[in-house]
Write a protein that holds these residues in place. Structure first.
Motif, PDB file in Angstrom:
ATOM      1  N   UNK A  21      38.680 -15.846  51.177  1.00 35.71           N
ATOM      2  CA  UNK A  21      37.645 -16.777  50.753  1.00 35.71           C
ATOM      3  C   UNK A  21      38.166 -17.744  49.687  1.00 35.71           C
ATOM      4  N   UNK A  22      37.563 -18.919  49.634  1.00 35.69           N
ATOM      5  CA  UNK A  22      37.964 -19.949  48.676  1.00 35.69           C
ATOM      6  C   UNK A  22      36.714 -20.539  48.021  1.00 35.69           C
ATOM      7  N   UNK A  23      36.913 -21.123  46.831  1.00 32.55           N
ATOM      8  CA  UNK A  23      35.803 -21.748  46.105  1.00 32.55           C
ATOM      9  C   UNK A  23      36.359 -22.760  45.116  1.00 32.55           C
ATOM     10  N   UNK A  24      35.596 -23.802  44.793  1.00 33.50           N
ATOM     11  CA  UNK A  24      35.992 -24.718  43.719  1.00 33.50           C
ATOM     12  C   UNK A  24      35.879 -24.018  42.367  1.00 33.50           C
ATOM     13  N   UNK A  25      36.864 -24.232  41.510  1.00 32.92           N
ATOM     14  CA  UNK A  25      36.844 -23.635  40.177  1.00 32.92           C
ATOM     15  C   UNK A  25      35.552 -23.983  39.441  1.00 32.92           C
ATOM     16  N   UNK A  26      35.143 -25.249  39.510  1.00 32.90           N
ATOM     17  CA  UNK A  26      33.953 -25.692  38.776  1.00 32.90           C
ATOM     18  C   UNK A  26      32.719 -24.913  39.195  1.00 32.90           C
ATOM     19  N   UNK A  27      32.594 -24.620  40.489  1.00 32.07           N
ATOM     20  CA  UNK A  27      31.420 -23.886  40.985  1.00 32.07           C
ATOM     21  C   UNK A  27      31.417 -22.456  40.450  1.00 32.07           C
ATOM     22  N   UNK A  28      32.561 -21.805  40.439  1.00 29.18           N
ATOM     23  CA  UNK A  28      32.637 -20.424  39.958  1.00 29.18           C
ATOM     24  C   UNK A  28      32.364 -20.370  38.460  1.00 29.18           C
ATOM     25  N   UNK A  29      32.883 -21.329  37.733  1.00 27.16           N
ATOM     26  CA  UNK A  29      32.704 -21.358  36.286  1.00 27.16           C
ATOM     27  C   UNK A  29      31.228 -21.478  35.901  1.00 27.16           C
ATOM     28  N   UNK A  30      30.459 -22.206  36.706  1.00 31.61           N
ATOM     29  CA  UNK A  30      29.042 -22.419  36.422  1.00 31.61           C
ATOM     30  C   UNK A  30      28.176 -21.201  36.735  1.00 31.61           C
ATOM     31  N   UNK A  31      28.772 -20.204  37.344  1.00 32.92           N
ATOM     32  CA  UNK A  31      28.000 -19.072  37.861  1.00 32.92           C
ATOM     33  C   UNK A  31      27.739 -17.997  36.809  1.00 32.92           C
ATOM     34  N   UNK A  32      28.218 -18.173  35.591  1.00 35.71           N
ATOM     35  CA  UNK A  32      28.166 -17.098  34.604  1.00 35.71           C
ATOM     36  C   UNK A  32      26.754 -16.620  34.319  1.00 35.71           C
ATOM     37  N   UNK A  33      25.837 -17.509  33.990  1.00 28.62           N
ATOM     38  CA  UNK A  33      24.479 -17.096  33.658  1.00 28.62           C
ATOM     39  C   UNK A  33      24.432 -16.418  32.295  1.00 28.62           C
ATOM     40  N   UNK A  34      23.255 -15.973  31.924  1.00 29.61           N
ATOM     41  CA  UNK A  34      23.049 -15.323  30.627  1.00 29.61           C
ATOM     42  C   UNK A  34      22.984 -13.815  30.811  1.00 29.61           C
ATOM     43  N   UNK A  35      23.893 -13.085  30.155  1.00 28.41           N
ATOM     44  CA  UNK A  35      23.910 -11.621  30.191  1.00 28.41           C
ATOM     45  C   UNK A  35      24.338 -11.124  28.810  1.00 28.41           C
ATOM     46  N   UNK A  36      24.115  -9.843  28.522  1.00 27.24           N
ATOM     47  CA  UNK A  36      24.583  -9.293  27.243  1.00 27.24           C
ATOM     48  C   UNK A  36      26.077  -8.962  27.232  1.00 27.24           C
ATOM     49  N   UNK A  37      26.746  -9.272  28.313  1.00 23.10           N
ATOM     50  CA  UNK A  37      28.160  -8.924  28.451  1.00 23.10           C
ATOM     51  C   UNK A  37      29.043  -9.971  27.771  1.00 23.10           C
ATOM     52  N   UNK A  38      30.018  -9.494  27.015  1.00 19.30           N
ATOM     53  CA  UNK A  38      31.040 -10.368  26.428  1.00 19.30           C
ATOM     54  C   UNK A  38      32.331 -10.197  27.227  1.00 19.30           C
ATOM     55  N   UNK A  39      33.160 -11.229  27.232  1.00 15.17           N
ATOM     56  CA  UNK A  39      34.423 -11.164  27.966  1.00 15.17           C
ATOM     57  C   UNK A  39      35.586 -11.457  27.031  1.00 15.17           C
ATOM     58  N   UNK A  40      36.579 -10.574  27.084  1.00 17.89           N
ATOM     59  CA  UNK A  40      37.840 -10.785  26.379  1.00 17.89           C
ATOM     60  C   UNK A  40      38.905 -11.126  27.405  1.00 17.89           C
ATOM     61  N   UNK A  41      39.823 -11.994  27.024  1.00 19.08           N
ATOM     62  CA  UNK A  41      40.858 -12.428  27.968  1.00 19.08           C
ATOM     63  C   UNK A  41      42.216 -12.338  27.296  1.00 19.08           C
ATOM     64  N   UNK A  42      43.226 -11.943  28.064  1.00 16.38           N
ATOM     65  CA  UNK A  42      44.594 -11.843  27.557  1.00 16.38           C
ATOM     66  C   UNK A  42      45.551 -12.272  28.649  1.00 16.38           C
ATOM     67  N   UNK A  43      46.805 -12.551  28.266  1.00 10.70           N
ATOM     68  CA  UNK A  43      47.775 -12.965  29.276  1.00 10.70           C
ATOM     69  C   UNK A  43      48.601 -11.799  29.807  1.00 10.70           C
ATOM     70  N   UNK A  44      48.340 -10.595  29.293  1.00  6.72           N
ATOM     71  CA  UNK A  44      48.968  -9.382  29.804  1.00  6.72           C
ATOM     72  C   UNK A  44      47.894  -8.303  29.907  1.00  6.72           C
ATOM     73  N   UNK A  45      48.072  -7.321  30.776  1.00  4.57           N
ATOM     74  CA  UNK A  45      47.065  -6.264  30.893  1.00  4.57           C
ATOM     75  C   UNK A  45      47.078  -5.350  29.664  1.00  4.57           C
ATOM     76  N   UNK A  46      45.964  -5.258  28.997  1.00  2.12           N
ATOM     77  CA  UNK A  46      45.860  -4.363  27.857  1.00  2.12           C
ATOM     78  C   UNK A  46      45.648  -2.929  28.342  1.00  2.12           C
ATOM     79  N   UNK A  47      45.759  -1.993  27.421  1.00  4.82           N
ATOM     80  CA  UNK A  47      45.538  -0.593  27.775  1.00  4.82           C
ATOM     81  C   UNK A  47      44.113  -0.395  28.282  1.00  4.82           C
ATOM     82  N   UNK A  48      43.142  -1.040  27.618  1.00  4.09           N
ATOM     83  CA  UNK A  48      41.751  -0.914  28.045  1.00  4.09           C
ATOM     84  C   UNK A  48      41.552  -1.490  29.440  1.00  4.09           C
ATOM     85  N   UNK A  49      42.216  -2.613  29.726  1.00  3.25           N
ATOM     86  CA  UNK A  49      42.115  -3.216  31.054  1.00  3.25           C
ATOM     87  C   UNK A  49      42.656  -2.244  32.109  1.00  3.25           C
TER      88      UNK A  49
END
Length: 256
Positions: free
Chosen positions: A108-136
């Motif tokens: 499957x494929x999708x435009x980046x802009x469309x996926x980015x807009x899909x977040x919505x409001x949730x109580x979830x926070x997201x952390x991002x890193x350039x390598x897999x952390x132990x928690x990940x």
């Protein structure tokens, strides 16, 4: 969204990007066919990517070379079959040789802009890193551990040479969902999207997808792709809501 000259080229290009994002321990390329070995990793990482010439002689020769390669390593041949990408006649040849068909997958494929807009409001926070952390790694293993050995899967991630983002969705103090994206020539592939069962339905996966799309867009990608089993109805619904659409179906054949 990016396009390529024809659908077959696009499918092949995305499948080869996916192979680079999930690099096998050993890859031998013969006449355009990628013969891959990945002991301990998820089985599909070690399948044949048959991007060679069509024609009865070329196809049979490729199959025989693959069978010899895997037999030499004490394994069995397994082929990824994409009707949209060829080679023509491979599926019939394998069926005649007794290979079992299984595991239908949707590319499957999708435009980046469309996926980015899909977040919505949730109580979830997201952390991002350039390598897999132990928690990940721990969260991914908790959800998908049956797909492969933890050590081998960790070594696979260590082999990824392309720019990558690893996202963790956090609810309270707990990592409840993870995913990763890999950037390759204008496309971002999504892999390892996994949510702990007790956190499903709370928007965690949606937030991970949106975070990965934000990273992809910031790094010059305008399109995303992913691969999902066609019988995974909840995942298919999630991806459809996020803007993904099927480009093609593929399946596997494994020697009995």
């Amino acid at each position: 969204m990016q396009t390529v000259g024809n659908r077959s080229e696009l499918v092949r290009g995305l499948q080869e990007r996916a192979a680079r994002a999930q690099p096998a321990e050993q890859v031998e390329r013969i006449d355009g066919w990628w013969l891959r070995r990945a002991p301990g990793s998820a089985w599909w990482v070690g399948s044949v990517l048959p991007h060679g010439a069509s024609g009865p002689d070329a196809v049979l020769r490729g199959v025989l070379q693959a069978e010899q390669f895997y037999a030499g390593h004490g394994g069995v041949a397994r082929f990824q079959i994409s009707p949209a990408a060829g080679p023509e006649g491979l599926d019939a040849v394998l069926a005649a040789r007794g290979y079992r068909r299984h595991s239908a997958v949707s590319l499957q494929v999708a435009p980046v802009a469309r996926v980015r807009e899909h977040a919505g409001a949730t109580p979830v926070r997201v952390r991002r890193a350039d390598r897999p952390t132990r928690a990940w790694r721990m969260a991914r293993q908790a959800v998908t551990g049956a797909a492969g050995d933890a050590r081998a899967e960790g070594e696979l991630l260590d082999r990824v040479a392309l720019p990558s983002a690893y996202a963790c969705a956090v609810l309270g103090d707990e990592v409840v969902a993870v995913g990763r994206a890999v950037l390759d020539t204008g496309w971002a592939g999504v892999f390892d999207l996994a949510t702990l069962p007790r956190a499903r339905g709370r928007g965690a996966a949606r937030q991970v997808l949106a975070a990965l799309a934000g990273w992809a867009g910031a790094h010059g990608a305008d399109a995303m792709y992913l691969q999902v089993e066609r019988d995974n109805v909840p995942a298919l619904r999630l991806y459809e809501r996020a803007g993904f659409r099927e480009l093609c179906e593929y399946h596997y054949r494994t020697a009995e």
